[in-house]
Design a protein around this motif. Sequence first.
Motif, short mmCIF file in Angstrom:
data_model
loop_
_atom_site.label_atom_id
_atom_site.label_comp_id
_atom_site.label_asym_id
_atom_site.label_seq_id
_atom_site.Cartn_x
_atom_site.Cartn_y
_atom_site.Cartn_z
N LEU A 42 1.32 1.44 -3.13
CA LEU A 42 0.11 0.63 -3.62
C LEU A 42 -0.02 -0.68 -4.06
O LEU A 42 -0.41 -1.20 -4.57
CB LEU A 42 -0.94 1.85 -4.32
N PRO A 50 -7.36 1.39 -3.18
CA PRO A 50 -6.42 2.86 -3.94
C PRO A 50 -7.15 4.00 -3.83
O PRO A 50 -6.58 4.99 -2.98
CB PRO A 50 -6.36 1.65 -4.83
N GLY A 94 -5.99 7.77 -6.89
CA GLY A 94 -5.90 6.02 -6.32
C GLY A 94 -6.85 5.42 -7.70
O GLY A 94 -7.21 4.63 -7.72
#
Length: 424
Positions: A42, A50, A94
Motif C-alpha cells: 500500500l 487501500p 485498509g
Amino acid sequence: MTKLKKILIGSLIVTLSSQFYIDILLSDFRVSCAIIALGLFLFLNRDVSPIIVGITVGISTYLWRTLIYFLRYGNDYEVMVAYIPEIFFFIVYGILFSRLMKKFDFIGQHTILIIFALLDFTSNIVEILIRIIYFDHRFYFSIITSLFIVALIRAGAILIIATITKYYKILLLKAEHEKRYRKLLWLTMILKSEMYWMDKNMNKIEEVMSDAYTLFEEIRDGKNPDKWANRSVKIASDVHEVKKEYQLVLRGVRGITETRYRDNGMYFRDIMSILEEKMLDEIRFKNLDIELSIESGSDFYTDKHYQLMSISRNLIMNAFEAFDPNKKHSKISLVHKNLDKEHLFKIIDNGNGIDKEDMEFIFSPGFSTKINYETGEINRGLGLSLVKDIVENHLKGYIKMESVSGSGTCFNIYIPKEKIEVNI
C-alpha cells in the motif's frame, strides 16, 4: 500495469506471505508476515484503493488458509469459521490506511513508523474483540503488550524495506537521468548542425521578402509591367528552394527525435520534477518575484512525456508574462488531478488576467497581448496555439479557461487516460 492487475498481484503476494506466522496466546490467532507485505504494498502503490486491497486480501487469505487446512486435515467447520475474524483485520487496516494515506507525503520517517504500528495494533485489537465477543475467547492483558511490540517490529520492517526501495529507485533514476543527459548533449550537437542550414536560409528568406515587396510596389504603381511575370516566377522558385531546404532540416530533426533518440516514456512525477527545476531556473534567470507550486497528484507512466512537458512549460511561461513587475505575492500553480476517465491539469496564476475582448483570440496563431512599447518587440504568440494543437489534435483532449481581468487566469486541460497512460 492496470490497477486491477496491481491489486490481484499484491493480494497474491500478501496471501502467500500469510503462511509465515506465529501463534500467540489466543487460539486460532496468528501474527503473520502478511501485514509487512500489505503495508509495504500500500505504501509503494498509492494509486490503488487501500479499502479494496484490504477486502481482497482478507477474502483471499481466508480462502487460502481454509483450502490448506482442508487439504491437510479434511473438512472442519469450526476451524473454518474461526478464520473469519482475520478478514476484518485486513478490512480495518485498509480503511485506516485510506484515511491516513494522503498525509504520508508530508510526514517524517519516525511518524510513519508510529502510524504503521498504530494501524497494525488497532486492526489486531478489532480482530481480538470480534473473537472475544462472538467466539467466546478469553482475554489476556499480556496480549496487549505483545501485540504492540509485534506492531512496532512489523512497522519497522516496512519502513526499512520501503527506505531501501526508495534509495534503490533513486539510484536507478539517477542512472537513467545521466543516460538521458548524455543523449541530450549528442542530440544538441546534431541539432546545431541542422540550425546552420536554417540560419543560412534566413538571408535567402529576407531576399525573397524584399523582392516580393518590390514587386508589390511596382504593380501598385504600374511600373515595369513587362517584368512582373518573370519576377513572380523567380520569387516562386526562390520560395520553393527555401521550402526544400527546410524540408531536409525537418526530416533530419524528425529522424533524430523520433527514431534514433526515442524514449519509451517516463513517470509523470519525474516529468513534473524536471519541469519544476527548469521553471525555477527560469524564474531566477529572469529575476522574477514569482512563487511556483507544482502538485503532481497520483503517478502514472506515459509515452507522451514530451507533449506534457511542452503543454505545461508553455502555459507556465505564458503565465510569467501575465504579471505586473511591481506586483507582490505573484503565484503560479500547476495542479494535477486523477479523474475517473481523464487527467486534469490546472495551471492557475493570480496575474493580470485576460480582457473579455481578447478571450476568443488567445489560441489563434500569432495573436499576442504582450508588446514592449519601448523596443517595439512583440511576443510571437505561438505558445497557446501550440498548446491547443497538442491537447486537441494529438491527445484528443480539450481546454477550458477561466479568467478575470486584474485577478488571474486558470487553464483546465482535460486529457483522456487512454491517450497518455501506458501499461508497463
